[in-house]
Scaffold this motif. Structure first.
Motif, PDB file in Angstrom:
ATOM      1  N   ARG A 250      65.229  46.464 -54.074  1.00 37.82           N
ATOM      2  CA  ARG A 250      64.162  46.028 -54.859  1.00 37.82           C
ATOM      3  C   ARG A 250      63.765  44.701 -54.007  1.00 37.82           C
ATOM      4  NH1 ARG A 250      62.967  45.326 -61.428  1.00 37.82           N
ATOM      5  NH2 ARG A 250      60.635  45.024 -60.994  1.00 37.82           N
TER       6      ARG A 250
ATOM      7  N   ALA B 160      60.660  36.028 -60.071  1.00 40.52           N
ATOM      8  CA  ALA B 160      61.930  36.010 -59.605  1.00 40.52           C
ATOM      9  C   ALA B 160      62.822  35.553 -60.754  1.00 40.52           C
ATOM     10  CB  ALA B 160      62.074  35.243 -58.516  1.00 40.52           C
TER      11      ALA B 160
ATOM     12  N   ASP C 154      62.165  36.440 -63.939  1.00 40.24           N
ATOM     13  CA  ASP C 154      62.311  37.478 -65.108  1.00 40.24           C
ATOM     14  C   ASP C 154      62.862  38.856 -64.592  1.00 40.24           C
ATOM     15  OD1 ASP C 154      61.110  35.541 -66.732  1.00 40.24           O
ATOM     16  OD2 ASP C 154      59.063  36.266 -66.374  1.00 40.24           O
ATOM     17  N   HIS C 155      62.988  39.189 -63.118  1.00 43.28           N
ATOM     18  CA  HIS C 155      63.340  40.239 -62.984  1.00 43.28           C
ATOM     19  C   HIS C 155      64.374  40.071 -61.705  1.00 43.28           C
ATOM     20  CE1 HIS C 155      59.761  42.209 -64.712  1.00 43.28           C
ATOM     21  NE2 HIS C 155      59.090  40.977 -64.309  1.00 43.28           N
ATOM     22  N   SER C 156      65.169  41.379 -61.646  1.00 43.20           N
ATOM     23  CA  SER C 156      66.173  41.380 -60.732  1.00 43.20           C
ATOM     24  C   SER C 156      65.803  41.740 -59.310  1.00 43.20           C
ATOM     25  CB  SER C 156      67.402  42.132 -61.372  1.00 43.20           C
ATOM     26  OG  SER C 156      68.452  42.272 -60.257  1.00 43.20           O
ATOM     27  N   TYR C 157      65.789  40.997 -58.371  1.00 42.33           N
ATOM     28  CA  TYR C 157      65.586  41.438 -57.020  1.00 42.33           C
ATOM     29  C   TYR C 157      66.792  41.521 -56.147  1.00 42.33           C
ATOM     30  CZ  TYR C 157      60.508  40.967 -58.674  1.00 42.33           C
ATOM     31  OH  TYR C 157      59.671  41.496 -59.351  1.00 42.33           O
ATOM     32  N   ASP C 158      66.785  42.392 -55.054  1.00 43.86           N
ATOM     33  CA  ASP C 158      67.946  42.203 -54.083  1.00 43.86           C
ATOM     34  C   ASP C 158      67.354  40.980 -53.046  1.00 43.86           C
ATOM     35  OD1 ASP C 158      69.633  44.469 -54.752  1.00 43.86           O
ATOM     36  OD2 ASP C 158      67.648  45.391 -54.514  1.00 43.86           O
TER      37      ASP C 158
ATOM     38  N   SER D 215      70.462  31.223 -59.126  1.00 43.51           N
ATOM     39  CA  SER D 215      69.889  32.414 -58.779  1.00 43.51           C
ATOM     40  C   SER D 215      70.636  32.430 -57.244  1.00 43.51           C
ATOM     41  CB  SER D 215      68.550  32.604 -58.517  1.00 43.51           C
ATOM     42  OG  SER D 215      68.136  33.699 -57.746  1.00 43.51           O
TER      43      SER D 215
ATOM     44  N   VAL E 119      69.684  35.218 -55.423  1.00 42.58           N
ATOM     45  CA  VAL E 119      69.053  36.119 -54.561  1.00 42.58           C
ATOM     46  C   VAL E 119      68.895  36.127 -53.288  1.00 42.58           C
ATOM     47  CG1 VAL E 119      66.901  35.136 -55.259  1.00 42.58           C
ATOM     48  CG2 VAL E 119      66.878  37.658 -54.976  1.00 42.58           C
TER      49      VAL E 119
ATOM     50  N   THR F 157      82.519  46.120 -62.033  1.00 44.58           N
ATOM     51  CA  THR F 157      81.500  46.773 -62.620  1.00 44.58           C
ATOM     52  C   THR F 157      82.227  47.829 -63.755  1.00 44.58           C
ATOM     53  OG1 THR F 157      80.061  46.858 -60.808  1.00 44.58           O
ATOM     54  CG2 THR F 157      79.509  48.354 -62.378  1.00 44.58           C
TER      55      THR F 157
ATOM     56  N   ARG G  87      76.839  49.355 -58.038  1.00 43.36           N
ATOM     57  CA  ARG G  87      76.027  48.174 -58.063  1.00 43.36           C
ATOM     58  C   ARG G  87      74.434  48.698 -58.428  1.00 43.36           C
ATOM     59  NH1 ARG G  87      77.820  43.490 -55.077  1.00 43.36           N
ATOM     60  NH2 ARG G  87      79.700  43.989 -53.982  1.00 43.36           N
ATOM     61  N   ARG G  88      74.211  49.973 -58.362  1.00 41.10           N
ATOM     62  CA  ARG G  88      72.798  50.488 -58.374  1.00 41.10           C
ATOM     63  C   ARG G  88      73.053  51.447 -59.825  1.00 41.10           C
ATOM     64  NH1 ARG G  88      69.322  50.303 -54.125  1.00 41.10           N
ATOM     65  NH2 ARG G  88      67.931  51.293 -55.805  1.00 41.10           N
TER      66      ARG G  88
END
Length: 225
Positions: free
Chosen positions: A2, A40, A42-46, A71, A73, A127, A163-164
């Motif tokens: 993402r 950035a 509010d959401h989770s990005y790779d 962060s 990221v 995890t 992780r996904r």
């Protein structure tokens, strides 16, 4: 993967979005610094592709605020200038990589994939998916308290799926993330390793964590199956 693209040149941003989507990325857009920062946060990005010259808040400030907020990221900065000062400042404010405009789309994709691999490897984590535990730091896997012996490649595939967890992950994405050179690997190789994982982490325990998503790839059940 993402990706958030923060670029005020709308035609360029849209072209990048379409190109990355064709490569299997999920892409969100923002056309100014404040909107990009909000997304950035509010959401989770790779990975974030971040232009330096942005209205509202420039890329340097967006990057520094994200880092100040904790962060980690991946951030690839775009600069219109091919100057060492821009590149140095980008790295000083917390960017992981940079690319000067105009850039090759092929190079952009390669940089994003490499950056995602680096970011993933530098953030070990544990995890927990039901009674299935994948420890990225110790590189161990347990199910119902039983340690499961996996080959390094099997563990890498499982770790990437973990992780996904809950998301469909394509064979090509697994190849890009796990194998050093996807060009030297066949998608059937992924099938072989996924089958091995099922025999080890699912079948002996009467579970079905590793799921096939028809036409999309594989999914690791978020509840451990």
């Amino acid at each position: 993967m993402r990706v958030l693209v923060v670029e005020d040149e709308r035609r360029l941003a849209r072209a990048v979005q379409l190109g990355l989507a064709a490569e299997g990325f999920t892409v969100d857009l923002a056309h100014d610094g404040l909107t990009g920062l909000a997304k950035a946060m509010d959401h989770s990005y790779d990975v974030i592709v971040l232009d330096i010259m942005l209205p509202g808040l420039n890329g340097y400030r967006v990057c520094s605020r994200l880092r100040a907020a904790g962060s980690d990221v991946g951030i690839l900065m775009l600069t219109a200038k091919d100057g060492e000062w821009d590149e140095a400042e980008a790295l000083d404010t917390g960017a992981d990589d940079y690319l000067s405009k105009p850039f090759s789309f092929v190079v952009l994709v390669a940089r994003l994939k490499a950056l995602a691999r680096r970011i993933g490897s530098r953030a070990p984590r544990r995890t927990v998916l039901g009674d299935l535990v994948v420890d990225s730091a110790a590189r161990t896997c347990t199910r119902a308290g039983t340690t499961i012996a996996l080959t390094p490649r099997e563990f890498a595939v499982l770790d990437h799926l973990a992780r996904r967890a809950g998301e469909a992950v394509s064979k090509r994405e697994i190849l890009d993330a796990v194998w050093d050179s996807a060009l030297d690997s066949d998608p059937n190789t992924v099938e072989v390793h996924v089958s091995a994982l099922r025999r080890k982490i699912d079948t002996p325990f009467g579970r079905a964590a590793v799921q096939t998503v028809r036409g999309a790839g594989y999914r690791l059940a978020a509840d451990g199956g």
